[in-house]
Design a protein around this motif. Structure first.
Motif, PDB file in Angstrom:
ATOM      1  N   ASP A  85       1.023  -1.287   0.032  1.00  0.00           N
ATOM      2  CA  ASP A  85      -0.032   0.090  -0.037  1.00  0.00           C
ATOM      3  C   ASP A  85       0.769   1.141   0.063  1.00  0.00           C
ATOM      4  O   ASP A  85       0.616   2.268  -0.778  1.00  0.00           O
ATOM      5  CB  ASP A  85      -0.995   0.120   1.202  1.00  0.00           C
ATOM      6  CG  ASP A  85      -1.984  -0.932   1.113  1.00  0.00           C
ATOM      7  OD1 ASP A  85      -2.287  -1.530   0.168  1.00  0.00           O
ATOM      8  OD2 ASP A  85      -2.622  -1.249   2.194  1.00  0.00           O
ATOM      9  N   GLU A  88       2.255   1.800  -3.498  1.00  0.00           N
ATOM     10  CA  GLU A  88       1.564   2.298  -4.637  1.00  0.00           C
ATOM     11  C   GLU A  88       0.954   3.652  -4.274  1.00  0.00           C
ATOM     12  O   GLU A  88       0.975   4.528  -5.181  1.00  0.00           O
ATOM     13  CB  GLU A  88       0.392   1.353  -4.661  1.00  0.00           C
ATOM     14  CG  GLU A  88       0.502  -0.034  -4.962  1.00  0.00           C
ATOM     15  CD  GLU A  88       0.899  -0.110  -6.328  1.00  0.00           C
ATOM     16  OE1 GLU A  88       0.150   0.393  -7.282  1.00  0.00           O
ATOM     17  OE2 GLU A  88       1.983  -0.917  -6.910  1.00  0.00           O
ATOM     18  N   ASP A  89       0.912   4.033  -2.960  1.00  0.00           N
ATOM     19  CA  ASP A  89       0.382   5.471  -2.778  1.00  0.00           C
ATOM     20  C   ASP A  89       1.562   6.455  -3.086  1.00  0.00           C
ATOM     21  O   ASP A  89       1.343   7.497  -3.459  1.00  0.00           O
ATOM     22  CB  ASP A  89      -0.051   5.535  -1.472  1.00  0.00           C
ATOM     23  CG  ASP A  89      -0.768   6.869  -1.016  1.00  0.00           C
ATOM     24  OD1 ASP A  89      -1.782   7.381  -1.976  1.00  0.00           O
ATOM     25  OD2 ASP A  89      -0.434   7.584  -0.120  1.00  0.00           O
ATOM     26  N   LYS A  91       3.944   5.949  -5.058  1.00  0.00           N
ATOM     27  CA  LYS A  91       3.853   6.212  -6.756  1.00  0.00           C
ATOM     28  C   LYS A  91       2.931   7.212  -7.289  1.00  0.00           C
ATOM     29  O   LYS A  91       3.459   7.972  -8.262  1.00  0.00           O
ATOM     30  CB  LYS A  91       3.764   4.819  -7.578  1.00  0.00           C
ATOM     31  CG  LYS A  91       5.022   3.963  -7.249  1.00  0.00           C
ATOM     32  CD  LYS A  91       4.613   2.405  -7.785  1.00  0.00           C
ATOM     33  CE  LYS A  91       3.849   2.034  -9.075  1.00  0.00           C
ATOM     34  NZ  LYS A  91       3.751   0.839  -8.895  1.00  0.00           N
ATOM     35  N   LYS A  92       1.882   7.439  -6.684  1.00  0.00           N
ATOM     36  CA  LYS A  92       0.651   8.150  -7.059  1.00  0.00           C
ATOM     37  C   LYS A  92       1.047   9.490  -6.428  1.00  0.00           C
ATOM     38  O   LYS A  92       0.679  10.853  -7.021  1.00  0.00           O
ATOM     39  CB  LYS A  92      -0.632   7.793  -6.677  1.00  0.00           C
ATOM     40  CG  LYS A  92      -1.110   6.597  -7.348  1.00  0.00           C
ATOM     41  CD  LYS A  92      -2.250   6.217  -6.662  1.00  0.00           C
ATOM     42  CE  LYS A  92      -2.873   4.723  -7.312  1.00  0.00           C
ATOM     43  NZ  LYS A  92      -4.096   4.243  -6.485  1.00  0.00           N
ATOM     44  N   HIS A  93       1.635   9.448  -5.320  1.00  0.00           N
ATOM     45  CA  HIS A  93       1.695  11.179  -4.438  1.00  0.00           C
ATOM     46  C   HIS A  93       3.133  11.053  -3.930  1.00  0.00           C
ATOM     47  O   HIS A  93       3.339  10.789  -2.677  1.00  0.00           O
ATOM     48  CB  HIS A  93       0.758  10.891  -3.619  1.00  0.00           C
ATOM     49  CG  HIS A  93      -0.616  11.090  -3.917  1.00  0.00           C
ATOM     50  ND1 HIS A  93      -1.404  11.619  -4.534  1.00  0.00           N
ATOM     51  CD2 HIS A  93      -1.274   9.676  -3.658  1.00  0.00           C
ATOM     52  CE1 HIS A  93      -2.528  11.375  -4.704  1.00  0.00           C
ATOM     53  NE2 HIS A  93      -2.642  10.218  -4.408  1.00  0.00           N
ATOM     54  N   PRO A  94       4.160  10.907  -4.693  1.00  0.00           N
ATOM     55  CA  PRO A  94       5.762  11.096  -4.277  1.00  0.00           C
ATOM     56  C   PRO A  94       6.136  11.956  -3.132  1.00  0.00           C
ATOM     57  O   PRO A  94       6.773  11.658  -2.215  1.00  0.00           O
ATOM     58  CB  PRO A  94       6.481  10.956  -5.454  1.00  0.00           C
ATOM     59  CG  PRO A  94       5.603  11.635  -6.534  1.00  0.00           C
ATOM     60  CD  PRO A  94       4.279  11.351  -6.079  1.00  0.00           C
ATOM     61  N   ARG A  96       4.358  13.063  -0.894  1.00  0.00           N
ATOM     62  CA  ARG A  96       3.761  12.872   0.447  1.00  0.00           C
ATOM     63  C   ARG A  96       4.686  12.130   1.237  1.00  0.00           C
ATOM     64  O   ARG A  96       4.596  12.418   2.554  1.00  0.00           O
ATOM     65  CB  ARG A  96       2.435  12.034   0.320  1.00  0.00           C
ATOM     66  CG  ARG A  96       1.557  11.711   1.385  1.00  0.00           C
ATOM     67  CD  ARG A  96       0.472  10.967   1.161  1.00  0.00           C
ATOM     68  NE  ARG A  96      -0.599  11.685   0.451  1.00  0.00           N
ATOM     69  CZ  ARG A  96      -1.834  11.333  -0.194  1.00  0.00           C
ATOM     70  NH1 ARG A  96      -1.915   9.985   0.093  1.00  0.00           N
ATOM     71  NH2 ARG A  96      -2.443  11.980  -0.806  1.00  0.00           N
ATOM     72  N   GLU A 124      10.273  -0.160  -8.265  1.00  0.00           N
ATOM     73  CA  GLU A 124       8.956   0.534  -8.407  1.00  0.00           C
ATOM     74  C   GLU A 124       9.279   2.125  -7.940  1.00  0.00           C
ATOM     75  O   GLU A 124       8.600   2.969  -8.645  1.00  0.00           O
ATOM     76  CB  GLU A 124       8.003  -0.179  -7.391  1.00  0.00           C
ATOM     77  CG  GLU A 124       7.370  -1.452  -7.656  1.00  0.00           C
ATOM     78  CD  GLU A 124       6.726  -1.445  -9.079  1.00  0.00           C
ATOM     79  OE1 GLU A 124       5.722  -0.607  -9.051  1.00  0.00           O
ATOM     80  OE2 GLU A 124       6.892  -2.022 -10.024  1.00  0.00           O
ATOM     81  N   ALA A 128       9.249   5.773 -10.370  1.00  0.00           N
ATOM     82  CA  ALA A 128       8.544   6.892 -10.179  1.00  0.00           C
ATOM     83  C   ALA A 128       9.440   8.044  -9.768  1.00  0.00           C
ATOM     84  O   ALA A 128       8.958   9.165  -9.233  1.00  0.00           O
ATOM     85  CB  ALA A 128       7.529   6.675  -8.972  1.00  0.00           C
TER      86      ALA A 128
END
Length: 268
Positions: A85, A88-89, A91-94, A96, A124, A128
């Motif tokens: 989790d 994955e998060d 990768k979407k919101h680095p 953060r 991964e 990103a």
């Protein structure tokens, strides 16, 4: 000095419990000669990672430090645990999770882990455009049984942070031997305190700087405690580094990063 791994925000994890605890820890850091701190609460199954709360606590602490004239510049980051989790998060919101919202991210190994899982996480995160910084591997039980286990991760572009206290023997003889070996062989990129309080885990970076200067030279001390962590803090490229000894002694790592990234990083 720049301390990029520091549990300074109160009431979030196993660091300071109250605002006054955070202030006392900040005062201790400033007295030690630390000028910049990245506040790194855990992002793990055990501790909820709440970016909005983290930002509120950071703003609150900044205001108090300014009011009390405590000369410490703060930035946000986290102690990132390798979970599906989280990855994955991130990768979407680095920003953060990354140090100061830039390109570097601290990652912590679980006590028990699968080599391939860590390698996959590294791939991964780097896909990103994040550069992982492995926190205190010398204190991990699996790494203590095989210190060379991180070789392929370093070869694939992972940076390494050793703990200031480890260099001085505060985490035991094994952690001291491994952290010193990582410095000697140029596997270590930065030194940080991983401070949690003012007693058992204080923000003492100056003793490690002095130890490094006496045993490895002033250039090494500045690179690990000032130059490299400052560039990481500011999101800049590290520039040429001493090439890690022994990295080329084993098979070519998988992942495709080593051929370009490692040589760009270490000037080879």
């Amino acid at each position: 000095m720049f301390d990029v791994h520091h549990h300074l925000l109160y009431g979030l994890d196993d660091g300071p419990k109250t605002l006054e605890d955070s202030i006392a820890q900040a005062e201790a850091a400033a007295a030690d000669g630390i000028t910049h701190v990245v506040c790194t609460p855990h992002a793990s199954h055990r501790y909820d990672f709440l970016p909005e709360v983290n930002a509120e606590r950071l703003a609150e602490l900044r205001a108090v430090l300014a009011e009390r004239n405590i000369p410490l510049t703060l930035a946000q980051g986290c102690d990132f645990h390798i979970t599906y989790d989280n990855i994955e998060d991130a990768k979407k919101h680095p920003s953060r999770y990354s140090i100061n919202g830039k390109q570097y991210i601290l990652i912590e190994l679980p006590e028990q882990f699968l080599q391939n899982a860590v390698s996959n996480a590294q791939t991964e995160l780097m896909s990103a455009r994040m550069i992982p910084v492995l926190t205190h591997p010398e204190r991990n039980m699996s790494i203590q049984r095989d210190p060379g286990r991180i070789r392929h991760w370093v070869a694939d572009g992972m940076l390494v942070q050793v703990t200031a206290g480890s260099l001085l023997g505060e985490f035991g003889k094994t952690a001291r031997a491994i952290s010193n070996r990582y410095v000697e062989d140029h596997w270590a990129t930065i030194v940080a305190t991983d401070a949690h309080n003012t007693t058992s885990r204080p923000p003492n970076l100056r003793p490690a700087y002095q130890y490094l200067s006496q045993n490895f030279g002033e250039e090494t001390a500045r690179r690990l405690c000032i130059t490299n962590p400052q560039r990481i803090f500011e999101g800049e490229a590290l520039g040429p580094q001493p090439y890690p000894r022994g990295i080329d002694d084993h098979d070519e790592p998988s992942g495709g990063f080593r051929g370009g990234f490692l040589r760009r990083l270490f000037g080879r």
